[in-house]
Design an enzyme around this catalytic site. Sequence first.
Site, mmCIF file in Angstrom:
data_model
loop_
_atom_site.group_PDB
_atom_site.id
_atom_site.type_symbol
_atom_site.label_atom_id
_atom_site.label_comp_id
_atom_site.label_asym_id
_atom_site.label_seq_id
_atom_site.Cartn_x
_atom_site.Cartn_y
_atom_site.Cartn_z
ATOM 1 N N GLY A 704 0.810 -1.220 0.000
ATOM 2 C CA GLY A 704 0.000 0.000 0.000
ATOM 3 C C GLY A 704 0.842 1.268 0.000
ATOM 4 O O GLY A 704 0.425 2.313 -0.484
ATOM 5 N N GLU A 705 2.051 1.191 0.559
ATOM 6 C CA GLU A 705 2.876 2.392 0.694
ATOM 7 C C GLU A 705 3.395 2.840 -0.652
ATOM 8 O O GLU A 705 3.939 2.050 -1.422
ATOM 9 C CB GLU A 705 4.078 2.068 1.576
ATOM 10 C CG GLU A 705 3.943 2.536 3.005
ATOM 11 C CD GLU A 705 5.200 2.188 3.783
ATOM 12 O OE1 GLU A 705 6.200 2.882 3.595
ATOM 13 O OE2 GLU A 705 5.160 1.193 4.542
ATOM 14 N N ALA A 706 3.298 4.160 -0.913
ATOM 15 C CA ALA A 706 3.725 4.686 -2.209
ATOM 16 C C ALA A 706 5.214 4.432 -2.431
ATOM 17 O O ALA A 706 5.635 4.053 -3.525
ATOM 18 C CB ALA A 706 3.414 6.181 -2.263
ATOM 19 N N LYS A 708 7.113 2.089 -1.369
ATOM 20 C CA LYS A 708 7.385 0.686 -1.697
ATOM 21 C C LYS A 708 7.010 0.399 -3.148
ATOM 22 O O LYS A 708 7.771 -0.217 -3.895
ATOM 23 C CB LYS A 708 6.608 -0.237 -0.752
ATOM 24 C CG LYS A 708 7.124 -0.236 0.671
ATOM 25 C CD LYS A 708 6.435 -1.283 1.514
ATOM 26 C CE LYS A 708 7.023 -1.332 2.931
ATOM 27 N NZ LYS A 708 6.397 -2.346 3.752
ATOM 28 N N ILE A 709 5.833 0.900 -3.531
ATOM 29 C CA ILE A 709 5.401 0.682 -4.922
ATOM 30 C C ILE A 709 6.437 1.294 -5.854
ATOM 31 O O ILE A 709 6.832 0.711 -6.862
ATOM 32 C CB ILE A 709 4.017 1.325 -5.169
ATOM 33 C CG1 ILE A 709 2.964 0.671 -4.277
ATOM 34 C CG2 ILE A 709 3.622 1.212 -6.637
ATOM 35 C CD1 ILE A 709 1.576 1.249 -4.398
#
Length: 1779
Positions: A704-706, A708-709
Amino acid sequence: MASSEADSRLSQVVAPALEKIIKNASWRKHSKLAHQCKALLERLTSPSDSPLASPDSEPESSIPGPLHDGGAVEYSLVESEFILSPLINACATAFNKIVDPAVDCIQKLIAYGYLRGEADPSGGPEAQLLSTLIESVCKCHDLSDDAIELLVLKTLLSAVTSVSLRIHGDCLLQIVRTCYDIYLGSKNVVNQTTAKASLVQMLVIVFRRMEADSSAVPVQPIVVAELMEPIEKSDADGSMTQFVQGFITKIMQDIDGVLNPVTPSRVSLGGHDGAFETTAVETTNPADLLDSTDKDMLDAKYWEISMYKTALEGRKGELADGEADRDEDLEVQIGNKFKRDAFLVFRALCKLSMKTPPKEALADPLLMRGKIVALELLKILLENAGTVFRTSERFLGAIKQYLCLSLLKNSASTLMIVFQLSCSIFISLVSRFRAGLKAEIGVFFPMIVLRVLENVAQPNFQQKMIVLRFLDKLCLDSQTLVDIFINYDCDVNSSNIFERMVNGLLKTAQGVPPGVATTLLPPQEATMKLEAMRCLVAILRSMGDWMNKQLRIPDPYSTKRFEDVENSPEPGNVPMAIVNGDEPAEGSDSHSEASSEASDVLTIEQRRAYKLELQEGISLFNRKPKKGIEFLIKANKVGDSPEEIAAFLKNASDLNKTLIGDYLGEREDLSLKVMHAYVDSFDFQGMEFDEAIRAFLQGFRLPGEAQKIDRIMEKFAERYCKCNPKAFTSADTAYVLAYSVIMLNTDSHNPMVKNKMSADDFIRNNRGIDDGKDLPEEYLRSLFERISRNEIKMKEDDLSLHQKQSVNSNRILGLDNILNIVIRKRDEDQHMETSDDLIRHMQEQFKEKARKSKSVYYAATDVVILRFMIEVCWAPMLAAFSVPLDQSDDEVVITLCLEGFRYAIHVTAVMSMKTHRDAFVTSLAKFTSLHSPADIKQKNIYAIKAIVTIADEEGNYLREAWEHILTCVSRFEHLHLLGEGAPPDATFFAFPQDESEKSKQAKSTNLPVLNKKGPGKIQYAAASVMRGSYDGAGIGGNSAGAVTSEQVDNLVSNLNMLEQVGSSEMNRIFTRSQKLNSEAIIDFVRALCKVSMEELRSTSDPRVFSLTKIVEIAHYNMNRIRLVWSSIWHVLSNFFVTIGCSENLSIAIFAMDSLRQLSMKFLEREELANYNFQNEFMKPFVIVMRKSSAVEIRELIIRCVSQMVLSRVNNVKSGWKSMFMVFATAAYDNHKNIVLLAFEIMEKIIRDYFPYITETETTTFTDCVNCLVAFTNSRYNKDISLNAIAFLRFCAAKLAEGDLGSSSKKKEKENGKVSPSSPHKGKDGRQENGELIDKDDHLYFWFPLLAGLSELSFDPRPEIRKNALELLFETLRNHGHLFSLPLWERVFESVLFPIFDYVRHGIDPAGGDSNEEGIVNDMDELDQDAWLYETCTLALQLVVDLFVNFYNTVHPLLRKVLSLLISFIKRPHQSLAGIGTAAFVRLMSNAGDLFSEEKWLEVGYSLKEAANATLPDFSCVDSGDNMAGTNERALNSQGNEASAGSDTSQGGSESLRTQHIYASLSEAKCRAAVQLLLIQAMMEIYNMYRTHLSAKNTLVLYEAIHDVASHAHRINIDSPLQSKLQEFGPMIQMQDPPLLRLENEAYQFCLTLLQNLILDRPPRYEEVEVESHLVDLCQEVLLFYIETARSGQTSETSPEEQSQWLIPSVSGKRRELASRAPLIVATLQAICSLGDTLFEKNLVQFFPLLSSLISCEHGSNEVQVALSDMLSSSVGPVLLRSC
């Protein structure tokens, strides 16, 4: 035409049919047919001889045709065609009346065997003709006429059955298809059934021939009734079944009659067909039964073997089984026609079973009949599959390709019959084909079975019941379950099928959890629970059966053996046989490559452990990814490189996809590297961008974390561009586009987003992302289209909700999609069959599965595997059986649960899994409710019975669990007695304090039976047993306060219920203990002892039930082999000891009495010599005797033992040892009565039974002696001690007589009573061997007796001492002549010398310390002197006398005797030294004559040693400081002078030092006295034996005395020492020169010795040596005298200060000189007596001394007189001569 006979055969068949056809073919359209028939009829009936041929002879007429009627004439092809074509044409008319006779005729031709050859449309003309004929018959079924349908079926079945007419390939398929169509299309139920039966019969024939590889193999008719079961319910009275059965049987028998016209019965070929056992008929014809009634002949194996032989022979012509293209024309490549037929039929059935009927048909079973019958046929086929089918690659391939697909489609059917048949087919695959279908079963089991099983809340009731029954069936073959466990639960790539099955069954058995909505009705749920319980029990039973088979344990129960079950046509171990290659497998059987060691336990253990650890790691990962990865790396399940971790994340099943995403997105170093490796493992070459993203995101969910994406997509873009360099100008483009695509995907498919993005929005959003340029619009548009149409999602998203909440941690490994296919269908659309792409997907799954799990199939053979299975299933099983047992009262359920317990205990006990076994046993024991009788119900009674059964059946394996069972028995017995109203044991065994009241009570009232409610007593009984916890109840139960009358009534009825279990059944547990094996009996006894301890320990209610049982058990098992018996006794004796020492006297008495009964019983058995069993057996008596504090018990033991001895005296052997130990213990008892009682019995034994004691073994006599010695120590009664000594005398006499034991007697006889003369032979030690042995034999007997007497010499009572010593020496004197030297050595070493040990103790001249006073002080002060002067002196004299007496034998011991005497002399104790010296003199005076030269030397040296050792030591006074080392104890009793002195000395350390000095001085004084004694003794001995002594010996004495003299002189001239001594003067009372007398006497003796030597000239005399000694000595003496005299003079002239001291000294000096004078006189005389020459020679040395003498002062005038004599007599003449 040929002969009329032949003519008639064919025409008899054909003519009537032709006539009928002609008759009915009256229409014009049939005119051609009628014409043909007439022509043929004419030919057949014409008497012409010409062969049947067409008018114009064609060349083919010579080719033989298919018709042959067994006559002489062969019909050519043309003739055959001429005959058959009218029939073919007739069939084609589709007119009933014409078709009927034609088909009937064809049927007869086939049945009579007139048609020969192969029907095949692709073959030669003959084959084509036959094929056309068959085809024409097949087409007739279109007429839809019942009669014709039957006729067609009859013909076709005849054709397939026929041996002469061979039907293969397409022709066979057409026949099958026709029958199938008749079944589907016929309006008549009978015809349908007949069609179905015919199909089955055909299948049986085709596959039977394929297995045997021959068409001649006999085939039995099928049993129609078995087929009727599923659908045809219309046949109420069974007439239809009979009709169809008759139809089939008739056809089969007709054909068979043609085959074997002579012998209609098929016995020769074997009637019972093994491979198709279920479909074999109990033939209607009794002749078809086998001659042999032997059941084994009917065994499937027997038939298979014969079948294999034919199969092997027929297989030679078959093509090699290459890897074929799996296309429709596969059959072309199967060279063997039988195999090809079977393959084609199988494939056809699979395809028929997969047909998808129109939508509306799904719910209508009638329209589904086609599918159903195909499935039924497949089921029959698989259940009866033979070996070739089961093991051939070709058929396994067909199963995988067609059947699995069919199963896949049908297992999801909502129609129960279809699901049921799919299940049945699957069970056949599992039980018979599992070796070849490992991967497929791994997929289907979860899909078909576990899916339904694990759905607890909302299952389809019928479906679930089908699955439960399926599992029940599966357990019938015990090998199957174990194989499933090995191949799936122990395989990392497979689901844990066994574990999930057990857990699923548990959940089903427990029912729907409370609070969960369910679709089931209560009765349905109850049925289902029961069925699940049945399955669990079946699983346990199956495991038990398999274990019994492997370990060859005879099976006491297991009522259903799987051989009897209808659907298991072969004994269960088929797969084993396949794997081990006992059966001929075709080609290479790659699927069952299980080598014989494949089931090697180690590998399985490792695989199972590996799997469990891996699962642990995965579940940890699913909670905390980082920890999970760490764990897996540490456990070596994953490598530690990023690439390996990435591969694991990509491939491992069961990982949580969201957490994979989270892990990959982490910023940490390792996670980043792993993420890079993960992305790099993809190959995106040539993929569209969205395709690549789709592929990439299948394995994990984006976090969910930007950030990480961002990290993940950045790497993805880089990788995509690397794989597709031309796609975008830079990776940035790919990166932005990837983001856009993901946003678009969320936007399009998230229901929360209301305003969806359009294509234009998407294009607008991606403006200028390609390095400022736009990407092509159509590219973006098509991308938009694809994404919005088809969502990007993970694999897992397919899973339905049901699967997500799957309860099991080991969720299906990699089977997610498969389940979706099956499950989703029910959710989305009731009637949607699986779509083709999903099916394709499934097949990929199969392939992947097969690739992943190396398809090696393991067949279990090692029992250890059961341990892992039990580990998995024991807890669920325990839960499943315990809960219903606790909550339900339904008898069926209870019975099932108890059966489950029995099997569980059987398996766990035999596999010796202690914890698991005990868990089941304790649970079951709790369910007996015996600890809480108020709650007993009928079910508890069943539990009690189950316990009894288990004890009976599993006794050998129960080990520690016996304790629980015996506890139950004990409690049962307790309640049983209460129920009968017997008084409780406590009335007899209560604690002593209220014993009197109790006994009064017991006598006064007979205990009322419970039912009669006696006053108060029942309350007690009830209270003692109302309710208790299982563990807390003790075994007696504890009282629980007041009890109401209802409770009492309830209890009474409960106790009455116990009557259902007879006491005899309980007792059988004990009587059967004889049958337990040798390990089990020990466990049993150990447990019984434990239970008995519990019973007896109860303070309120002690019971002796188990104690009495212990006696029984010991009794029953007494005849076991010694080894086992001694182990049993080891346990029992410890038990008896503990109970015998119990505080509760009554119980201890009871225990001892029980022990006595047992011992009496045991003593009835003979015991051979030198065994120790009796002794072991009676040890408890000894130990209790020693430990028990109760007089009563000790008295009882003595009485028990005496009773045993006296009544079984003949049998007592090693038992004597224990008896004597008991009496010896009694001898030391502090109760007078016990000592007296014991001695009384001892007396009786010795008087009456002495021979028995000595005949057993040597040690017994020893024990007897030790026992008597113990009595001699008795403190109570002097008489007892004296009597005991008298008995010892008696024993000695017996010993001397030599009648000890048979062995000694025999030896006496052999030696002819040599003993008395032996002393004379002693000198040269040449006794005869026999006698020596005899003496050694005695050693064992004599020794304890003598040693015992020796110990008595320390007895404080003088009488006893005297008697003992007297007896000791009397014995030795009287019987010493019997002793050999070794025995004498032992006697001196261990019997005689120890008497003096504590007198000699602590004498160590080297150490200087002397501890003897402390030791002597052990005796009372007064006694000590008495002992010293009486006993010690006497003993020493006796030893010396003894030595002298037996000198001839014992002379080698002289040195030891001397050292004993010397050790006395060495003692710093005047009396002791005196005693020693006196003994020494005594020895010399008595034995001196016997001594040899060497012996005298020994004497000399020992005297020299004594002299040196006793030199007085004044060093303490000299040094003054090193006193601290002297032992303080020396001060206490050294002598009165010292004590007196210490009174006057100062206090503190100074006084301590002074005391030390006094002590040392008195010791020195004592030693001086001893030395005087010693010198006198030496003189005495010398004077006695002067003549005996050699020169050497005399010189040794001389040296010894000279040493003494010179030492004395040194001390005498030490002035400082003398002045110090004068300080202590008054106290020590020593002479002035302290050792003056000693010095004088010693020098005097020296002179005498040397002078005598010169006179006597004894042997070895060397004159020179002696004379030089004499000269030296004289010089020395004179010199010393002169020095002494001079010192006196010098001191006179010394300074004035000292004069006051010297005045006394001067007078002392005169005294000293006076006392030295006689020595000087003697010396001067000695010098004179030297010979003239010698005198002259030495005068030079003497003269100065003589002149000095003249000038000296003398104490007396003797010296001067002697000197003047010498001068005148000796010196004068010399002077005169020299003048």
